[in-house]
Motif scaffolding. Sequence first.
Motif, mmCIF file in Angstrom:
data_model
loop_
_atom_site.group_PDB
_atom_site.id
_atom_site.type_symbol
_atom_site.label_atom_id
_atom_site.label_comp_id
_atom_site.label_asym_id
_atom_site.label_seq_id
_atom_site.Cartn_x
_atom_site.Cartn_y
_atom_site.Cartn_z
ATOM 1 N N THR A 204 -10.115 -5.467 4.904
ATOM 2 C CA THR A 204 -10.038 -4.207 5.640
ATOM 3 C C THR A 204 -11.283 -3.352 5.418
ATOM 4 O OG1 THR A 204 -8.892 -3.298 3.734
ATOM 5 C CG2 THR A 204 -7.521 -3.960 5.604
ATOM 6 N N THR A 205 -11.694 -2.677 6.469
ATOM 7 C CA THR A 205 -12.694 -1.615 6.319
ATOM 8 C C THR A 205 -11.999 -0.425 5.657
ATOM 9 O OG1 THR A 205 -12.065 -0.626 8.413
ATOM 10 C CG2 THR A 205 -13.810 -2.327 8.472
ATOM 11 N N PRO A 206 -12.763 0.547 5.189
ATOM 12 C CA PRO A 206 -12.120 1.748 4.652
ATOM 13 C C PRO A 206 -11.151 2.370 5.661
ATOM 14 C CG PRO A 206 -14.427 1.737 4.013
ATOM 15 C CD PRO A 206 -14.227 0.555 4.933
ATOM 16 N N ALA A 207 -11.555 2.408 6.919
ATOM 17 C CA ALA A 207 -10.691 3.031 7.921
ATOM 18 C C ALA A 207 -9.398 2.231 8.081
ATOM 19 C CB ALA A 207 -11.428 3.120 9.261
ATOM 20 N N GLU A 208 -9.508 0.929 8.108
ATOM 21 C CA GLU A 208 -8.299 0.102 8.222
ATOM 22 C C GLU A 208 -7.406 0.261 7.003
ATOM 23 O OE1 GLU A 208 -10.283 -3.512 10.905
ATOM 24 O OE2 GLU A 208 -10.136 -3.678 8.735
ATOM 25 N N LEU A 209 -8.029 0.325 5.840
ATOM 26 C CA LEU A 209 -7.237 0.516 4.620
ATOM 27 C C LEU A 209 -6.503 1.853 4.681
ATOM 28 C CD1 LEU A 209 -6.666 -0.735 1.737
ATOM 29 C CD2 LEU A 209 -8.434 0.809 0.903
ATOM 30 N N ALA A 210 -7.236 2.893 5.089
ATOM 31 C CA ALA A 210 -6.645 4.223 5.189
ATOM 32 C C ALA A 210 -5.485 4.219 6.185
ATOM 33 C CB ALA A 210 -7.708 5.236 5.629
ATOM 34 N N TYR A 211 -5.693 3.559 7.294
ATOM 35 C CA TYR A 211 -4.660 3.515 8.333
ATOM 36 C C TYR A 211 -3.416 2.799 7.801
ATOM 37 C CZ TYR A 211 -2.326 2.409 12.699
ATOM 38 O OH TYR A 211 -1.399 2.293 13.708
ATOM 39 N N THR A 212 -3.626 1.645 7.189
ATOM 40 C CA THR A 212 -2.489 0.850 6.701
ATOM 41 C C THR A 212 -1.728 1.597 5.619
ATOM 42 O OG1 THR A 212 -3.808 -1.127 7.149
ATOM 43 C CG2 THR A 212 -1.827 -1.439 5.836
ATOM 44 N N ASP B 177 -1.709 4.855 5.201
ATOM 45 C CA ASP B 177 -1.441 6.236 5.590
ATOM 46 C C ASP B 177 -2.077 7.197 4.581
ATOM 47 O OD1 ASP B 177 -0.512 8.305 7.124
ATOM 48 O OD2 ASP B 177 1.530 8.241 6.342
ATOM 49 N N ALA B 178 -3.340 6.953 4.331
ATOM 50 C CA ALA B 178 -4.062 7.720 3.316
ATOM 51 C C ALA B 178 -5.466 8.042 3.822
ATOM 52 C CB ALA B 178 -4.146 6.895 2.025
ATOM 53 N N THR B 179 -6.264 8.599 2.960
ATOM 54 C CA THR B 179 -7.650 8.918 3.301
ATOM 55 C C THR B 179 -8.569 7.965 2.542
ATOM 56 O OG1 THR B 179 -7.029 11.226 3.513
ATOM 57 C CG2 THR B 179 -9.384 10.749 3.317
ATOM 58 N N ALA B 180 -9.618 7.502 3.216
ATOM 59 C CA ALA B 180 -10.547 6.604 2.532
ATOM 60 C C ALA B 180 -11.967 7.141 2.601
ATOM 61 C CB ALA B 180 -10.489 5.208 3.146
ATOM 62 N N TYR B 181 -12.673 7.015 1.507
ATOM 63 C CA TYR B 181 -14.096 7.327 1.438
ATOM 64 C C TYR B 181 -14.834 6.042 1.086
ATOM 65 C CZ TYR B 181 -12.359 12.045 1.549
ATOM 66 O OH TYR B 181 -11.718 13.203 1.931
ATOM 67 N N GLU B 182 -16.142 6.101 1.204
ATOM 68 C CA GLU B 182 -16.896 4.873 0.993
ATOM 69 C C GLU B 182 -17.793 4.982 -0.238
ATOM 70 O OE1 GLU B 182 -19.274 3.610 4.361
ATOM 71 O OE2 GLU B 182 -20.042 1.858 3.262
ATOM 72 N N PRO C 2 -11.843 17.845 6.052
ATOM 73 C CA PRO C 2 -11.213 16.920 6.980
ATOM 74 C C PRO C 2 -11.599 15.474 6.691
ATOM 75 C CG PRO C 2 -12.901 18.202 8.117
ATOM 76 C CD PRO C 2 -12.682 18.802 6.751
ATOM 77 N N GLU C 3 -10.681 14.625 6.920
ATOM 78 C CA GLU C 3 -10.880 13.209 6.624
ATOM 79 C C GLU C 3 -12.141 12.705 7.315
ATOM 80 O OE1 GLU C 3 -7.338 11.211 7.681
ATOM 81 O OE2 GLU C 3 -6.066 12.526 6.444
ATOM 82 N N PRO C 4 -13.041 12.158 6.542
ATOM 83 C CA PRO C 4 -14.352 11.804 7.085
ATOM 84 C C PRO C 4 -14.310 10.572 7.980
ATOM 85 C CG PRO C 4 -14.155 11.079 4.825
ATOM 86 C CD PRO C 4 -12.898 11.794 5.139
ATOM 87 N N ILE C 5 -13.371 9.684 7.731
ATOM 88 C CA ILE C 5 -13.260 8.512 8.590
ATOM 89 C C ILE C 5 -11.880 8.588 9.216
ATOM 90 C CG2 ILE C 5 -13.361 5.998 8.695
ATOM 91 C CD1 ILE C 5 -14.705 6.078 5.926
ATOM 92 N N PRO C 6 -11.765 9.223 10.388
ATOM 93 C CA PRO C 6 -10.428 9.419 10.952
ATOM 94 C C PRO C 6 -9.756 8.054 11.106
ATOM 95 C CG PRO C 6 -12.146 10.414 12.321
ATOM 96 C CD PRO C 6 -12.830 9.601 11.282
ATOM 97 N N ALA C 7 -8.583 7.933 10.532
ATOM 98 C CA ALA C 7 -7.905 6.642 10.528
ATOM 99 C C ALA C 7 -7.641 6.166 11.951
ATOM 100 C CB ALA C 7 -6.600 6.754 9.761
ATOM 101 N N SER C 8 -7.252 7.081 12.809
ATOM 102 C CA SER C 8 -6.864 6.667 14.160
ATOM 103 C C SER C 8 -8.056 6.109 14.941
ATOM 104 C CB SER C 8 -6.262 7.854 14.904
ATOM 105 O OG SER C 8 -7.197 8.921 14.893
ATOM 106 N N ALA C 9 -9.235 6.643 14.666
ATOM 107 C CA ALA C 9 -10.402 6.246 15.456
ATOM 108 C C ALA C 9 -10.745 4.766 15.276
ATOM 109 C CB ALA C 9 -11.611 7.090 15.058
ATOM 110 N N LEU D 232 0.839 -1.200 0.000
ATOM 111 C CA LEU D 232 0.000 0.000 0.000
ATOM 112 C C LEU D 232 0.874 1.249 0.000
ATOM 113 C CD1 LEU D 232 -2.865 -1.254 2.308
ATOM 114 C CD2 LEU D 232 -3.101 -0.501 -0.063
ATOM 115 N N ALA D 233 1.986 1.205 0.731
ATOM 116 C CA ALA D 233 2.899 2.356 0.710
ATOM 117 C C ALA D 233 3.469 2.538 -0.692
ATOM 118 C CB ALA D 233 4.018 2.158 1.729
ATOM 119 N N ALA D 234 3.827 1.424 -1.324
ATOM 120 C CA ALA D 234 4.432 1.503 -2.657
ATOM 121 C C ALA D 234 3.445 2.002 -3.705
ATOM 122 C CB ALA D 234 4.976 0.139 -3.072
#
Lengths: 396, 396, 396
Positions: free
Chosen positions: C114-122, C124-129, C377-384, C94-96
């Motif tokens: 992965t959920t969108p949030a998990e994908l975003a977290y992994t 290090d990006a923003t995910a929408y649904e 602002p990122e709608p699905i905060p990755a950290s949450a 995902l980083a690559a």
Amino acid sequence: MSATGPVHEALAALPLVDHHCHGVVTAGLDRDGFESLLTEGEPWPGISPFDTPAGVAVRRHCAPLLDLPRHAPADAYLTRRAELGAHEVNRRFLAAAGTGTFCVDTGYTPHRITTPAELAYTADATAYEVVRLETIAEAVMTEGVEPDAYTTAFRTAAEEAVRRPGVVAVKSVAAYRTGFDLDPARPSAAEVTEAARHWSAAGGRLTDPVLVRHLLWTAVDLGLPLQLHTGFGDNDIRLHRVDPTHLTDWLHLTKGTIPVLLLHCWPYQRQAAYLAAVFEQVYLDVGLTLHHVGPARSRAILAEALEITPFRKLLYSSDAYGLAEFYRLGALAFRRGLGDLLQDRVDADELSLPDALRIAAWAAGDNAHRLYGFPPPEPIPASASAPAPESRQHRD
Amino acid sequence: MSATGPVHEALAALPLVDHHCHGVVTAGLDRDGFESLLTEGEPWPGISPFDTPAGVAVRRHCAPLLDLPRHAPADAYLTRRAELGAHEVNRRFLAAAGTGTFCVDTGYTPHRITTPAELAYTADATAYEVVRLETIAEAVMTEGVEPDAYTTAFRTAAEEAVRRPGVVAVKSVAAYRTGFDLDPARPSAAEVTEAARHWSAAGGRLTDPVLVRHLLWTAVDLGLPLQLHTGFGDNDIRLHRVDPTHLTDWLHLTKGTIPVLLLHCWPYQRQAAYLAAVFEQVYLDVGLTLHHVGPARSRAILAEALEITPFRKLLYSSDAYGLAEFYRLGALAFRRGLGDLLQDRVDADELSLPDALRIAAWAAGDNAHRLYGFPPPEPIPASASAPAPESRQHRD
Amino acid sequence: MSATGPVHEALAALPLVDHHCHGVVTAGLDRDGFESLLTEGEPWPGISPFDTPAGVAVRRHCAPLLDLPRHAPADAYLTRRAELGAHEVNRRFLAAAGTGTFCVDTGYTPHRITTPAELAYTADATAYEVVRLETIAEAVMTEGVEPDAYTTAFRTAAEEAVRRPGVVAVKSVAAYRTGFDLDPARPSAAEVTEAARHWSAAGGRLTDPVLVRHLLWTAVDLGLPLQLHTGFGDNDIRLHRVDPTHLTDWLHLTKGTIPVLLLHCWPYQRQAAYLAAVFEQVYLDVGLTLHHVGPARSRAILAEALEITPFRKLLYSSDAYGLAEFYRLGALAFRRGLGDLLQDRVDADELSLPDALRIAAWAAGDNAHRLYGFPPPEPIPASASAPAPESRQHRD
């Protein structure tokens, strides 16, 4: 288009399996005869079949094998061809093809062409037979059969035909008769009888959609690989109806039964590739196309065919009929096109050389061997049915 | 993409026959007017037609002819275009096209565009006329006709139209009206009368499938070459219904009658090539496509179109409408694309140079001359209907 | 295929918007599990999914990211992959990919992905649904609904789903259920009730043509961009029925309503390009295709897709499902293919460098930003919703 590099060298050394072809005419050919065989159309006034990509490729790549300069004019070509005689010409082109194994569709013989054994003998190769099911069905009907006995009579005749030594596959030209937009289900006995009754009364070729479906399902029952003409052919085709994706429902119903070999495919090579990628039983080639487009375009077409085709699903065929030149051209266009494509990927480090060599060997013959499981010792001993001496008087 | 070599030089020197085009607008164009003509879609908010392959090609290849640098911005382009005035702009682009002969479809005139004579005068070339049959049929209906007199009235009007001096072909836009998935048979008199009755009551354009078939068969009766729009066009098209292979049954029925010219064809250029390879009467071009894809892709499309097309079956057309730029771009993309393709084959020794030059000359014009047999002395003397002085005040 | 030049450099630096993808599997994968996800078919005896263009591309372009040599054998690849663990593997690929924004279709989850949030977290990006409408409709039916309440229940459930934070689009897999050869009109209330009654009795997936039409019209009512699977997919597709031009009448009826995003498209990328050129609301990508054909063919496919597509109409998507490798490969094939295509045109002076950079930036993300108007602002905060510590034990 420079045919150099280790992949080209490997392909040059590999004897091809030409898994679908016909014979070559055994007689000499005058200009009309040659031109008629050079095109899927006809020779038309003012439009010579030499003035096509295939004609240009013959003059470029076949003339030198007749001791003529590259790009020799058509007249010089035909004169020299006549001078050498049919047998010598056939021998030269078949030798140049570098084919070790032929699977010969014996069901289409508007001309006197070589039998599989004669082809094998002339090419110093091995030949197997492919039984064309429409020819069997039409013979059954011509001989006379009660409509309600048609299913059994056809099935029996087909079983008999495929029991002949050397038969490795069956073939259908459903593409020419109805196209593939058929009800995929096996027709009922009553439907078949009714359709056979109509056909019996009407005569002519097998064109009834019910009987074409019945033929395809008979192929399933026979259990041998089924070769299917798809895409490009003469003007008996309705091209939009022979896109092989119309077979999808039938392929679902026949999963786990017989291998299905999609022949030719152009311009639907991507559609065929899709089927080969998602159905275990589907394989493809781009035969016929290769000698008509010539080496100048074979790489482009193979590249489309290979966009998603699994590398164990691509086969080689020439679909050569009549002219020995087409064996030479088909083989050349295949080796050149696949070689260029794979070598370029190796050069760009998109593919390792060992992988490229493996893929080349698969497509050149291993995939066909795996699929057909050609019976060892040669099933039709070439010597046993060699042409009579007078017909090979020009042979070296 | 380097346009060099003897084939390019030969093509540069050959005056083209543009066997299907329209006129150019005679008035100046503001941004909206220009952008509307630059796209088969419409100018949409935020999506300028300049941001397309055609737009990029205009800025690259047309700007220098307006004394601007290559890739000049759209604003600068439009400003300079307005400054020079329509006539000068038209003159420059038409001269740059290097076309000697135009066949002009006169049946589509939503804008005030040049007549064939005006086009010929501006381009210093010869123009012939192509009669659009739908326009004739619709005029007949608009003028009022009894349903049972429609066949005769249409036929008479069409015969009259094609007797005008300089008419060399008829054209149908059946593609836009019904597509080609039509019953191929000639409709009966009763069917035509019934359909004409409906049309007469409903009004509007000719869209009835029976009357579209009737129109195609009227073309057969007229005996002139028939140009058929196939493939790409605006959103009135249902693209999957204008694959020309849907015409196969009709082509069988009309064998031995009139030549059929498949126009545009993209993305069905391979399907069109198949028809040209197997039906004597079928010819093709890839007009319209060439200026929309630009020189960057014209070679790729011509390569597909030529995979199996007999070399006497390929024609050139621009299908330019409205913008004089399209005459320039179409001609450039054709010469460049065909030149690259043929020269590369010569360089790879796949084709001899004399053959390449012959094929280039055929496609550039000889095939059209052979087919249309353009009447000598110019049928519409350019001087006789030259634009009035005020409309050519910018002419050098 | 040399990935050099200013356009490649610009594309390498641009974070992509991957406007249509799924998640990655969170568990480790054995050989069967990996191979199943590597193909749109299935792993078949003797035919490894590694022996495909996608498999070759994984070994070439993904192996080095697992610290293996290029072209590492499949066994070594799978061993090393298992050794690193799913989370680390996912993180690396995902980083690559260099993707900044994902739009995630959450309606297809045969595996634990992965959920969108998990994908975003992994990543290090923003995910929408993206809300898959068939999944909503099927949940409504499964929960039980009176046939005459189906329209309201579905509409209400869909409205609720798209109100969730971060939802930017809806999606339909009508392609898999009926194909596009549908009556384009909005079905009447009575028709929908009747069809819902049948579905309620029959159970199973939504496959009724009336309800599929109803679903597409519900998408229009919802007002969000609609993503439509077209072309290539698994063998549930009837490929010839998912040519997007079959949507033409529906696109006429829905003009001025919602944007329609044609996904995948291959082998109909030219047909999709036609629609994008003539309908304001149509956009396209060649996702899914790119990682299956690999970098060796991505340029050829993008070149066809871009023959007439307005440059503001091309989007990027990976359509990656399951394997993190596909995020890497899709992004690589897109950047390489588009970079090669644009850079070559710059080198040939067919395109200016500033225009090439602009087109690259549009396709890489600007077009998606313009279209979706991603909420800041990122709608699905990755950290949450970060994965629990145990599931990311291999994370650096």
